[in-house]
Design an enzyme around this catalytic site. Structure first.
Site, short mmCIF file in Angstrom:
data_model
loop_
_atom_site.label_atom_id
_atom_site.label_comp_id
_atom_site.label_asym_id
_atom_site.label_seq_id
_atom_site.Cartn_x
_atom_site.Cartn_y
_atom_site.Cartn_z
N ARG A 14 0.86 -1.17 0.00
CA ARG A 14 0.00 0.00 0.00
C ARG A 14 0.91 1.23 0.00
O ARG A 14 2.04 1.19 0.49
CB ARG A 14 -0.89 0.03 1.24
CG ARG A 14 -1.84 -1.16 1.37
CD ARG A 14 -2.65 -1.04 2.65
NE ARG A 14 -3.63 -2.12 2.82
CZ ARG A 14 -3.40 -3.25 3.49
NH1 ARG A 14 -2.21 -3.44 4.08
NH2 ARG A 14 -4.34 -4.17 3.59
N LYS A 74 -2.61 -2.07 7.65
CA LYS A 74 -3.85 -1.60 8.26
C LYS A 74 -4.05 -2.25 9.63
O LYS A 74 -3.71 -3.41 9.82
CB LYS A 74 -5.04 -1.94 7.36
CG LYS A 74 -5.17 -1.03 6.16
CD LYS A 74 -6.45 -1.31 5.40
CE LYS A 74 -6.65 -0.34 4.26
NZ LYS A 74 -7.91 -0.62 3.51
N HIS A 102 -2.39 2.19 -5.82
CA HIS A 102 -3.20 1.00 -5.54
C HIS A 102 -3.39 0.15 -6.79
O HIS A 102 -3.60 -1.06 -6.68
CB HIS A 102 -4.54 1.41 -4.95
CG HIS A 102 -4.96 0.55 -3.79
ND1 HIS A 102 -4.22 0.47 -2.62
CD2 HIS A 102 -6.00 -0.31 -3.62
CE1 HIS A 102 -4.81 -0.38 -1.79
NE2 HIS A 102 -5.89 -0.86 -2.37
N ARG A 131 -0.67 -2.29 -6.73
CA ARG A 131 -0.96 -3.34 -5.76
C ARG A 131 -1.95 -4.35 -6.36
O ARG A 131 -1.77 -5.56 -6.22
CB ARG A 131 -1.53 -2.71 -4.49
CG ARG A 131 -1.95 -3.70 -3.39
CD ARG A 131 -2.29 -2.91 -2.13
NE ARG A 131 -3.11 -3.63 -1.17
CZ ARG A 131 -2.62 -4.44 -0.23
NH1 ARG A 131 -1.31 -4.64 -0.15
NH2 ARG A 131 -3.43 -5.04 0.62
N HIS A 158 -4.40 -9.18 3.88
CA HIS A 158 -5.85 -9.13 4.10
C HIS A 158 -6.21 -10.00 5.30
O HIS A 158 -5.83 -11.17 5.37
CB HIS A 158 -6.60 -9.65 2.87
CG HIS A 158 -6.58 -8.70 1.72
ND1 HIS A 158 -6.86 -9.08 0.41
CD2 HIS A 158 -6.31 -7.36 1.67
CE1 HIS A 158 -6.77 -8.03 -0.38
NE2 HIS A 158 -6.44 -6.99 0.35
N TYR A 189 -9.99 -10.87 -6.54
CA TYR A 189 -8.99 -11.13 -7.57
C TYR A 189 -9.28 -12.41 -8.34
O TYR A 189 -8.78 -12.60 -9.44
CB TYR A 189 -7.59 -11.17 -6.95
CG TYR A 189 -7.19 -9.82 -6.41
CD1 TYR A 189 -6.86 -8.78 -7.27
CD2 TYR A 189 -7.22 -9.56 -5.04
CE1 TYR A 189 -6.55 -7.53 -6.78
CE2 TYR A 189 -6.90 -8.31 -4.55
CZ TYR A 189 -6.57 -7.30 -5.42
OH TYR A 189 -6.27 -6.05 -4.94
#
Length: 321
Positions: free
Chosen positions: A165, A194, A263, A266, A289, A298
């Site tokens: 990120r 995150k 992004h 990414r 994630h 994806y």
């Protein structure tokens, strides 16, 4: 009494309420002209529905509004457009309620249908390679210094090669101990993602070469006491906005037909790894994630890629002209 002195004919209550509210939006709220056009259209729909049902605007109930929203959906209006219409209606009734003209707001609690989440955009492998290999102008007004060119190359290779990120990228320090760093000897990037969750990501050969070249030139840009790995023109930690601007410029120089942002690289990283490996769980770990359902988007991108390959290659997929 002359015609000019005659009092105006009173407008129906609905039209009067809407007209006064539009004046409020234009004069007091100072909404833009385009926004006012959208609101007028939303109120015209509301008036038409109310008239068709024989319902006074101030007497509308929640079940009326739900029915009208469902009608908009059946007529083909998209979820986002319906949400905008409901927002305009909700504001109108809230304004009427402040004047004591309605007891309840019939639009409160009414929501538009859920909009499908758009698939993230990814570059093709060829376009990603073109971006990574974009030549740097050696002279002229747009020429970069060798240090800036090395830094930008490092930015692209780390974003695309590691799936970082932009916040994780700009948070990298030269040495361990901060939010993130790269262990070149172990070919591993340690980042703070995150939710303050740490993860480690492999760093490929191209990214390591770009990192080595940048570290060799970094002292020409960085302040002596600056801990950040990547720095801007003033020698301090580079910002996310600066990274976006440099990527945009690089994509233009490379002749890419689309706007490129951090992004997107990414997304490209995740898509290309999944296309090659088919290992969704590994991609989840690489992206950091917490839930695999986030990564499953994806698989849709990958299926789209496979569909194109099938259509182009399989003899039974080709349609007659």
């Amino acid at each position: 009494m002359t015609d000019a002195a005659q009092p105006p004919v009173a407008a129906p209550a609905a039209e009067g309420d809407i007209a006064r509210h539009l004046v409020h939006l234009e004069v007091e709220r100072r909404l833009a002209g385009r926004t006012l056009v959208i609101y007028r259209d939303a109120f015209a729909k509301l008036q038409a529905f109310a008239a068709d049902q024989g319902v006074a605007l101030r007497d509308a109930q929640v079940h009326h509004v739900r029915r009208w929203a469902a009608t908009l959906h059946r007529e083909g209006l998209g979820p986002r457009s319906i949400a905008l219409v409901l927002s305009a209606w909700r504001g109108l009734y809230r304004w009427l309620g402040r004047d004591g003209l309605v007891a309840v707001n019939p639009v409160e609690g009414v929501r538009a249908p859920k909009a499908a989440k758009p698939l993230p955009k990814a570059l093709s492998v060829d376009l990603a390679m073109a971006l990574a290999d974009a030549p740097t102008p050696a002279d002229g007004a747009e020429a970069d210094t060798p240090a800036v060119a090395a830094r930008d190359q490092c930015i692209v290779e780390l974003l695309y090669g590691c799936g970082l990120r932009v916040g994780e990228l700009v948070g990298l320090d030269v040495r361990p101990g901060g939010a993130g760093w790269i262990d070149a000897s172990d070919a591993t990037a340690h980042v703070l993602g995150k939710g303050s969750k740490r993860r480690s990501v492999p760093v490929g050969a191209a990214a390591l070469r770009a990192l080595r070249d940048w570290l060799g030139a970094r002292d020409r840009l960085a302040r002596a006491d600056e801990p950040a790995l990547l720095v801007g023109a003033r020698g301090a930690r580079i910002s996310a906005g600066q990274v976006r601007a440099r990527l945009k410029l690089r994509a233009l120089r490379a002749g890419l037909p689309t706007h490129v942002h951090p992004h997107m690289l990414r997304h490209s990283f995740a898509t290309h790894v999944l296309q090659s490996s088919g290992d969704l769980r590994a991609v989840q770990e690489l992206l950091g994630h917490a839930n695999i359902t986030t990564t499953q988007v994806y698989t849709q991108l990958d299926f789209g890629h496979l569909s194109k390959v099938y259509d182009a290659a399989h003899p039974r997929a080709r349609r007659k002209g």
